[in-house]
Design a protein around this motif. Structure first.
Motif, PDB file in Angstrom:
ATOM      1  N   LYS A 155      -3.225   4.724   3.020  1.00 36.18           N
ATOM      2  CA  LYS A 155      -4.349   4.464   3.907  1.00 36.18           C
ATOM      3  C   LYS A 155      -5.420   3.642   3.208  1.00 36.18           C
ATOM      4  CE  LYS A 155      -6.755   6.949   7.553  1.00 36.18           C
ATOM      5  NZ  LYS A 155      -6.984   8.276   8.175  1.00 36.18           N
ATOM      6  N   ILE A 156      -5.603   3.903   1.918  1.00 36.59           N
ATOM      7  CA  ILE A 156      -6.595   3.144   1.146  1.00 36.59           C
ATOM      8  C   ILE A 156      -6.275   1.657   1.169  1.00 36.59           C
ATOM      9  CG2 ILE A 156      -7.431   2.690  -1.199  1.00 36.59           C
ATOM     10  CD1 ILE A 156      -7.194   5.730  -1.688  1.00 36.59           C
ATOM     11  N   LEU A 157      -4.976   1.326   1.019  1.00 37.23           N
ATOM     12  CA  LEU A 157      -4.565  -0.086   1.016  1.00 37.23           C
ATOM     13  C   LEU A 157      -4.306  -0.619   2.421  1.00 37.23           C
ATOM     14  CD1 LEU A 157      -2.164  -0.318  -2.074  1.00 37.23           C
ATOM     15  CD2 LEU A 157      -4.596  -0.882  -1.932  1.00 37.23           C
ATOM     16  N   ILE A 160      -1.747   0.037   4.481  1.00 39.11           N
ATOM     17  CA  ILE A 160      -0.341  -0.351   4.654  1.00 39.11           C
ATOM     18  C   ILE A 160       0.461   0.849   5.151  1.00 39.11           C
ATOM     19  CG2 ILE A 160      -0.392  -2.185   2.907  1.00 39.11           C
ATOM     20  CD1 ILE A 160       0.747  -0.186   0.920  1.00 39.11           C
ATOM     21  N   SER A 161       1.671   0.575   5.623  1.00 35.92           N
ATOM     22  CA  SER A 161       2.532   1.653   6.098  1.00 35.92           C
ATOM     23  C   SER A 161       3.276   2.271   4.921  1.00 35.92           C
ATOM     24  CB  SER A 161       3.551   1.110   7.112  1.00 35.92           C
ATOM     25  OG  SER A 161       4.508   0.294   6.462  1.00 35.92           O
ATOM     26  N   ARG A 162       3.868   3.435   5.162  1.00 36.60           N
ATOM     27  CA  ARG A 162       4.615   4.125   4.112  1.00 36.60           C
ATOM     28  C   ARG A 162       5.926   3.417   3.775  1.00 36.60           C
ATOM     29  NH1 ARG A 162       3.047   9.166   2.637  1.00 36.60           N
ATOM     30  NH2 ARG A 162       1.132   9.882   3.644  1.00 36.60           N
ATOM     31  N   THR A 163       6.320   2.477   4.603  1.00 34.51           N
ATOM     32  CA  THR A 163       7.546   1.719   4.332  1.00 34.51           C
ATOM     33  C   THR A 163       7.240   0.336   3.764  1.00 34.51           C
ATOM     34  OG1 THR A 163       7.570   0.905   6.614  1.00 34.51           O
ATOM     35  CG2 THR A 163       8.804   2.936   6.156  1.00 34.51           C
ATOM     36  N   ALA A 164       5.991   0.108   3.368  1.00 40.13           N
ATOM     37  CA  ALA A 164       5.575  -1.212   2.882  1.00 40.13           C
ATOM     38  C   ALA A 164       6.391  -1.649   1.669  1.00 40.13           C
ATOM     39  CB  ALA A 164       4.099  -1.191   2.531  1.00 40.13           C
ATOM     40  N   THR A 165       6.692  -2.935   1.617  1.00 39.04           N
ATOM     41  CA  THR A 165       7.416  -3.497   0.477  1.00 39.04           C
ATOM     42  C   THR A 165       6.439  -3.780  -0.664  1.00 39.04           C
ATOM     43  OG1 THR A 165       7.100  -5.764   1.250  1.00 39.04           O
ATOM     44  CG2 THR A 165       9.046  -4.580   2.067  1.00 39.04           C
ATOM     45  N   GLN A 166       6.986  -4.051  -1.843  1.00 35.73           N
ATOM     46  CA  GLN A 166       6.131  -4.380  -2.986  1.00 35.73           C
ATOM     47  C   GLN A 166       5.319  -5.645  -2.716  1.00 35.73           C
ATOM     48  OE1 GLN A 166       5.393  -2.762  -5.798  1.00 35.73           O
ATOM     49  NE2 GLN A 166       6.617  -1.030  -5.049  1.00 35.73           N
ATOM     50  N   LYS A 167       5.898  -6.569  -1.995  1.00 36.22           N
ATOM     51  CA  LYS A 167       5.176  -7.797  -1.660  1.00 36.22           C
ATOM     52  C   LYS A 167       3.971  -7.479  -0.775  1.00 36.22           C
ATOM     53  CE  LYS A 167       5.934 -12.356   0.416  1.00 36.22           C
ATOM     54  NZ  LYS A 167       6.945 -13.250   1.071  1.00 36.22           N
ATOM     55  N   GLU A 168       4.149  -6.576   0.184  1.00 30.66           N
ATOM     56  CA  GLU A 168       3.058  -6.195   1.071  1.00 30.66           C
ATOM     57  C   GLU A 168       1.994  -5.395   0.319  1.00 30.66           C
ATOM     58  OE1 GLU A 168       5.478  -5.875   5.333  1.00 30.66           O
ATOM     59  OE2 GLU A 168       5.514  -4.184   3.911  1.00 30.66           O
ATOM     60  N   ILE A 169       2.418  -4.560  -0.616  1.00 33.46           N
ATOM     61  CA  ILE A 169       1.463  -3.789  -1.435  1.00 33.46           C
ATOM     62  C   ILE A 169       0.596  -4.728  -2.267  1.00 33.46           C
ATOM     63  CG2 ILE A 169       1.266  -2.170  -3.372  1.00 33.46           C
ATOM     64  CD1 ILE A 169       3.830  -0.819  -2.275  1.00 33.46           C
ATOM     65  N   LYS A 170       1.246  -5.697  -2.911  1.00 32.61           N
ATOM     66  CA  LYS A 170       0.516  -6.651  -3.756  1.00 32.61           C
ATOM     67  C   LYS A 170      -0.483  -7.467  -2.933  1.00 32.61           C
ATOM     68  CE  LYS A 170       2.803  -8.785  -6.968  1.00 32.61           C
ATOM     69  NZ  LYS A 170       3.715  -9.723  -7.676  1.00 32.61           N
ATOM     70  N   LYS A 171      -0.048  -7.896  -1.755  1.00 30.65           N
ATOM     71  CA  LYS A 171      -0.916  -8.697  -0.886  1.00 30.65           C
ATOM     72  C   LYS A 171      -2.152  -7.897  -0.459  1.00 30.65           C
ATOM     73  CE  LYS A 171      -0.649 -11.474   3.381  1.00 30.65           C
ATOM     74  NZ  LYS A 171      -1.651 -10.789   4.189  1.00 30.65           N
ATOM     75  N   ALA A 172      -1.908  -6.647  -0.026  1.00 31.58           N
ATOM     76  CA  ALA A 172      -3.031  -5.802   0.412  1.00 31.58           C
ATOM     77  C   ALA A 172      -3.991  -5.540  -0.740  1.00 31.58           C
ATOM     78  CB  ALA A 172      -2.497  -4.482   0.973  1.00 31.58           C
ATOM     79  N   GLU A 213      -6.497   2.497  -8.101  1.00 29.87           N
ATOM     80  CA  GLU A 213      -5.685   3.702  -8.290  1.00 29.87           C
ATOM     81  C   GLU A 213      -4.476   3.672  -7.354  1.00 29.87           C
ATOM     82  OE1 GLU A 213      -6.130   8.544  -7.754  1.00 29.87           O
ATOM     83  OE2 GLU A 213      -7.910   7.321  -8.096  1.00 29.87           O
ATOM     84  N   ALA A 214      -4.704   3.312  -6.098  1.00 30.23           N
ATOM     85  CA  ALA A 214      -3.608   3.235  -5.131  1.00 30.23           C
ATOM     86  C   ALA A 214      -2.577   2.200  -5.558  1.00 30.23           C
ATOM     87  CB  ALA A 214      -4.164   2.886  -3.751  1.00 30.23           C
ATOM     88  N   ASN A 215      -3.061   1.075  -6.057  1.00 28.37           N
ATOM     89  CA  ASN A 215      -2.147   0.017  -6.501  1.00 28.37           C
ATOM     90  C   ASN A 215      -1.329   0.460  -7.711  1.00 28.37           C
ATOM     91  OD1 ASN A 215      -1.146  -2.813  -6.570  1.00 28.37           O
ATOM     92  ND2 ASN A 215      -2.218  -2.805  -8.546  1.00 28.37           N
ATOM     93  N   GLU A 216      -1.986   1.140  -8.665  1.00 28.50           N
ATOM     94  CA  GLU A 216      -1.285   1.603  -9.862  1.00 28.50           C
ATOM     95  C   GLU A 216      -0.131   2.536  -9.498  1.00 28.50           C
ATOM     96  OE1 GLU A 216      -1.564   0.866 -12.975  1.00 28.50           O
ATOM     97  OE2 GLU A 216      -3.363  -0.355 -12.986  1.00 28.50           O
ATOM     98  N   VAL A 217      -0.333   3.369  -8.498  1.00 31.25           N
ATOM     99  CA  VAL A 217       0.699   4.336  -8.099  1.00 31.25           C
ATOM    100  C   VAL A 217       1.775   3.670  -7.250  1.00 31.25           C
ATOM    101  CG1 VAL A 217       1.157   6.428  -6.761  1.00 31.25           C
ATOM    102  CG2 VAL A 217      -0.860   6.297  -8.253  1.00 31.25           C
TER     103      VAL A 217
END
Length: 519
Positions: free
Chosen positions: A421-423, A425-437, A466-470
Motif C-alpha cells: 500500500k505504501i508503494l 502497487i498490487s500484491r502481484t506486482a512485478t519487480q519492474k513495477e516495484i522499481k517504477k513505483a 523500507e517498502a522498497n528494501e523488502v
C-alpha cells in the motif's frame, strides 16, 4: 478408322457421364487426334495392359463375356481401373445386358464408391425389372446410404411379387425411414435434441449419410457440443472434400473452442474452393480482426501499459461476443490489469460477471484474487473458502488453503505497515513495477522537495525506502507475504530500526544533502 474412333469416343463419354459434380471433362480436339493416332499404329493403354498379360488378341475380337471375365479378374487383383475399363467395354457391346451393369456395381461397391454402385445397380434393374436379387441388394444399399424411404419401396415391390425377404432387413429399413422423417421435422422446428436422437438411431444402419451427419453436426453446434461438430464434419469432409458448408461449420466450431489456428485453416480451405463463400469469408474476417486486437493488448501489457491493453482487449471481447473460450481468459487478464491500475472496483465487478457467466473454480479464484488485491481481506477469505468446499481434487483444495493463509497474513499486515500500500502497487506486482513505483514516490516525497512539510516527508520517505528494501528482495518479500518476521528481532522489545540510517540523513549535521538509492 471412323468406326474405331467412334467406338472409343462413345466409351469415354459414357464414363464421363458417370462422374460426379466437379469431375466433368470436355472431349477436346486434341483428344480426337490422339484417338486417331492410336488407331494408326500406336498401342493404346488398354492394349499395353493386355500385352503385359501375354495376350495377342485384338480389342475388337474380345466378346462381352470375355471382357466381363477380365473385369472380374482385375477386380479380384484390386486393379479397379482395369476392371472398370473392361466392363465398360462390355457395356458398349451389350448395353442392354443387365449383368454388365451388375458387374460394374460389384466393382464400385468393392471400391466403396457407393453412389456409383447405386447408379449401376439401378440401371441393371431398369433393364431387368423382375430380378429380385438385384432389388434385394439395392434395398440394402439404399439403407446403407440412408435413402431408407426408397429401400422401403423396394421391399414393398418384393412383397407384392411374393419374394422372400429378410424380415429384419425390411423392419430396419422402415425404422430408418421413420427416424429420418422425425429428424428432418425436428430440424425444421429447431428441436436439436430430437434431431440428434433420431439421427443416432439412423446411424445404427448406415455410416454413409453425409446429409444426416451435417444435420447432427449443426444441431450439436447449436447445443454447444462443439467437439461432436468437429468430429462429424471431419467424416463429411473425408467423403466430400468440397463440402463448403462443412468447412464453415467446422471452422465455427474450432472458433468457439478457442482453437483459432484450426478455425482460420478451415475458413481458408473453404475459400480456396469458393472465394466468395459468405460464411467462410465472414468467419475468416472476424477471426483475424479479433486476434489482431488481442495481440495489440498483449503487446501493450508487455510494455506495462495496462490502460492501453484493456482498451484493445475490450474491443476484442466485444467482437468475439459469446466465444467464451476466448472472452473468459481475456477478461481474466483485464481483471489483473484493472487491479494493477488500482481500479479495484472495476476488477471485482468484472470478476463477479465472469463468475455469473460460468461458475467455475478458476473464476472463484479470479474473484478472490481481485478482492485480495483491493485489500478486501475478509471477502477474499470467504471466497477462497467457498473454493475449498466446491473443489473436487486435492490440488485445488490445497491452492485454496494457500490463498486463505495469504489473505489472513495480509489481513494481519494491514493492521501494521503495508508495504504494498505504501508503494501503491498490487500484491502481484512485478519487480519492474516495484522499481517504477519506488522511483516516482522517492522523488515525490524527498524531504528537499517538501520544505514546507518536512516532517511528514521524512516519515513517508523512510516508509518508501523500507517498502522498497523488502519488496525488491525476493527472500524478504517471500517472508513478508507469508507473515513471517522480515528482520531480526522484529516484534521484540528494543528492536533496532534497520532504516535508522535514513533518519541520520534527515537529522544529522547540516542535513542539506539527502541520499537515496535506486535499485
Amino acid at each position: 478408322a471412323f468406326l474405331k474412333f467412334h467406338h472409343f469416343r462413345k466409351m469415354i463419354l459414357n464414363q464421363q457421364q458417370r462422374l460426379k459434380m466437379g469431375r466433368f471433362a470436355r472431349f477436346s480436339a486434341l483428344s480426337v487426334l490422339c484417338l486417331l493416332n492410336a488407331h494408326h499404329g500406336q498401342v493404346s493403354a488398354q492394349q499395353q495392359r493386355m500385352t503385359s498379360r501375354g495376350s495377342n488378341t485384338e480389342d475388337s475380337d474380345l466378346s462381352a463375356g470375355k471382357l466381363r471375365s477380365l473385369g472380374e479378374e482385375a477386380s479380384m487383383e484390386r486393379r479397379f481401373d482395369d476392371a472398370i475399363d473392361f466392363i465398360n467395354r462390355a457395356i458398349l457391346i451389350e448395353p442392354e445386358n443387365a449383368l454388365n451393369h451388375y458387374r460394374l456395381f460389384l466393382v464400385h461397391k468393392r471400391m466403396k464408391r457407393l453412389e456409383d454402385a447405386l447408379a449401376d445397380l439401378t440401371t441393371a434393374l431398369e433393364i431387368d425389372k423382375s430380378n429380385s436379387s438385384y432389388r434385394k441388394e439395392r434395398a440394402k444399399l439404399l439403407v446403407s446410404l440412408a435413402q431408407c424411404n426408397l429401400a422401403v419401396e423396394d421391399y414393398r415391390i418384393l412383397s407384392e411379387n411374393n419374394t422372400n425377404v429378410n424380415q429384419k432387413d425390411e423392419t430396419d429399413a422402415k425404422i430408418c425411414a421413420q427416424e429420418i422423417e422425425n429428424a428432418s421435422h425436428a430440424f425444421q422446428i429447431n428441436d436439436h435434441e430430437q434431431v440428434i436422437f433420431s439421427i443416432n438411431s439412423v446411424l445404427q444402419y448406415t455410416d454413409h449419410a453425409s446429409d444426416l451427419l451435417f444435420m447432427r453436426a449443426k444441431s450439436s453446434f447449436e447445443l454447444g457440443d462443439f467437439y461432436t461438430t468437429v468430429s462429424d464434419t471431419a467424416k463429411i469432409l473425408k467423403q466430400h472434400n468440397t463440402h463448403l458448408d462443412a468447412y464453415q461449420l467446422r471452422g465455427d466450431a474450432y472458433f468457439h473452442l478457442g482453437e483459432f489456428d484450426a478455425a482460420v485453416n478451415h475458413y481458408r480451405l473453404g475459400l480456396k474452393y469458393d472465394p466468395e463463400h459468405k460464411g467462410c469469408k465472414k468467419g475468416h474476417k472476424t477471426l483475424k480482426s479479433i486476434t489482431k486486437k488481442a495481440k495489440k493488448g498483449d503487446d501493450a501489457l508487455a510494455q506495462g501499459n495496462h490502460e492501453e491493453a484493456i482498451k484493445y482487449w475490450s474491443q476484442a471481447v466485444h467482437e468475439a461476443e459469446d466465444i467464451s473460450a476466448f472472452t473468459h481468459p481475456t477478461q481474466k487478464k483485464m481483471v489483473n490489469s484493472f487491479g494493477a491500475m488500482g481500479k479495484h472496483d472495476l476488477a471485482i465487478r468484472l470478476a463477479q460477471n465472469l463468475l455469473a457467466e460460468e461458475e467455475t473454480i478458476e473464476h472463484y479464484f479470479v474473484l478472490g484474487d481481485a478482492q485480495l488485491a483491493a485489500d478486501k481481506f475478509d471477502e477474499s477469505i470467504k471466497t477462497y473458502r467457498v473454493v475449498f468446499d466446491k473443489a473436487n481434487d486435492q490440488e485445488q483444495k490445497q491452492k485454496a488453503q494457500e490463498r486463505v493463509a495469504k489473505a489472513e497474513t495480509a489481513l494481519k499486515q494491514s493492521k501494521t505497515k503495508n508495504y504494498y500500500k505504501i508503494l501503491g502497487i498490487s500484491r502481484t506486482a512485478t519487480q519492474k513495477e516495484i522499481k517504477k513505483a519506488y522511483r516516482e514516490l522517492a522523488l515525490e516525497w524527498h524531504p528537499d522537495k517538501n520544505a514546507n512539510n518536512k516532517e511528514e516527508a521524512e516519515r513517508m520517505f523512510m516508509d518508501i525506502n523500507e517498502a522498497n528494501e523488502v519488496l525488491s528482495n525476493d527472500e524478504l518479500r517471500g517472508k513478508y507475504d507469508r507473515g513471517e518476521d522480515v528482520f531480526q528481532n522484529q516484534g521484540g522489545q528494543g528492536q533496532q530500526n534497520p532504516f535508522m540510517h535514513h533518519q541520520q540523513f534527515f537529522h544529522g549535521g547540516g542535513g542539506q544533502h539527502m541520499h537515496f538509492r535506486f535499485n
